[in-house]
Design an enzyme around this catalytic site. Sequence first.
Site, mmCIF file in Angstrom:
data_model
loop_
_atom_site.group_PDB
_atom_site.id
_atom_site.type_symbol
_atom_site.label_atom_id
_atom_site.label_comp_id
_atom_site.label_asym_id
_atom_site.label_seq_id
_atom_site.Cartn_x
_atom_site.Cartn_y
_atom_site.Cartn_z
ATOM 1 C CD GLU A 129 5.656 5.532 15.052
ATOM 2 O OE1 GLU A 129 4.833 6.451 14.877
ATOM 3 O OE2 GLU A 129 5.731 4.551 14.297
ATOM 4 C CB CYS A 172 -7.021 -1.739 -2.496
ATOM 5 S SG CYS A 172 -7.390 -1.958 -0.732
ATOM 6 C CG ASP A 214 -1.825 7.261 10.808
ATOM 7 O OD1 ASP A 214 -2.754 6.558 10.345
ATOM 8 O OD2 ASP A 214 -0.689 7.296 10.298
ATOM 9 C CE1 TYR A 217 -0.132 6.035 14.604
ATOM 10 C CE2 TYR A 217 1.606 7.541 15.273
ATOM 11 C CZ TYR A 217 1.133 6.561 14.423
ATOM 12 O OH TYR A 217 1.933 6.088 13.421
ATOM 13 C CB CYS A 274 -13.295 -1.470 0.438
ATOM 14 S SG CYS A 274 -13.375 0.320 0.615
#
Length: 301
Positions: free
Chosen positions: A50, A209, A151, A133, A215
């Site tokens: 990370e 997707c 993020d 984060y 969405c």
Amino acid sequence: MKPQEMPSRASECRAHHRNLQQKLLDWYDRNRRDLPWREDHDSYRVWVSEIMLQQTRVAAVAGYYGRFLKRFPTVHTLARASEASVLAAWSGLGYYRRALRMHAAARKIVNEHGGKFPQSSAELLLLPGIGRYTAAAIASIAFGEAVATVDGNIERVLERLNGQPLTTRKLWDAAQALLPQKRPGDFNQAMMELGATVCLPAKPRCSQCPISQFCTGNRRAQFHARYRFRKCSLRRNKREVRYALDLRNRRVFMVQRKRNARLMAGMWELPEITSERPRREPCLSLRHSITNTDYVVRVER
């Protein structure tokens, strides 16, 4: 709205979230990239990956990650290492303050926590170099804490799901509302993976997707304009730097940058030549770019 309608709306919302969560996790299980830091959920390895991935492309990190772990396989070996050796292992990844803060955090983990990582995002936030984060990513992936991450990739997914730009607070609230109690680490990674490989800034692959049915943004063509690539308008600076190469008895003379230097603080380099000194034919010339500055570097004997 009648009072008796409230429970049905709440139930509908929970069912909506569960459906989205399951579809995204199923897609992630089938399509996630084979990345070295996903081989296990060891807290030290998750932490290293990370930190390396902050402001750095996945492709660039992949090679460094394995070499770094080979040299510093545990938090104890990293804590015992010299600062110079940590910086040397980090050389080429850039943003060297990440390595210095990681080294400081490793020593704090060993000295104050007996070499064991704090297991909550709140405790992880107290370590050098770890922000909201990163703390949430480590806590959810390594320890299963149900805390959401946001993020750039996740921000894009959330705003398209909602069909509108969101403030920072609303982004984190929306991410937390979507997060399942089971497999929170996988879900956070699935959201990142979706943004990195499908929900792209310029040309989102909506047909691929797994959650396109949920969405709002994919039905608003104008909404994608927010993410279309624009040529960087930052003015690029140009700078020439001259360095002296002084070799004596098979040794190279070097100097250390100041600890508070804006770039590459504390690192060793050849001594810089002031512009007043007469120029000599360089034995090495190269070009290098850092953020918005293009450097021409000349090394003179």
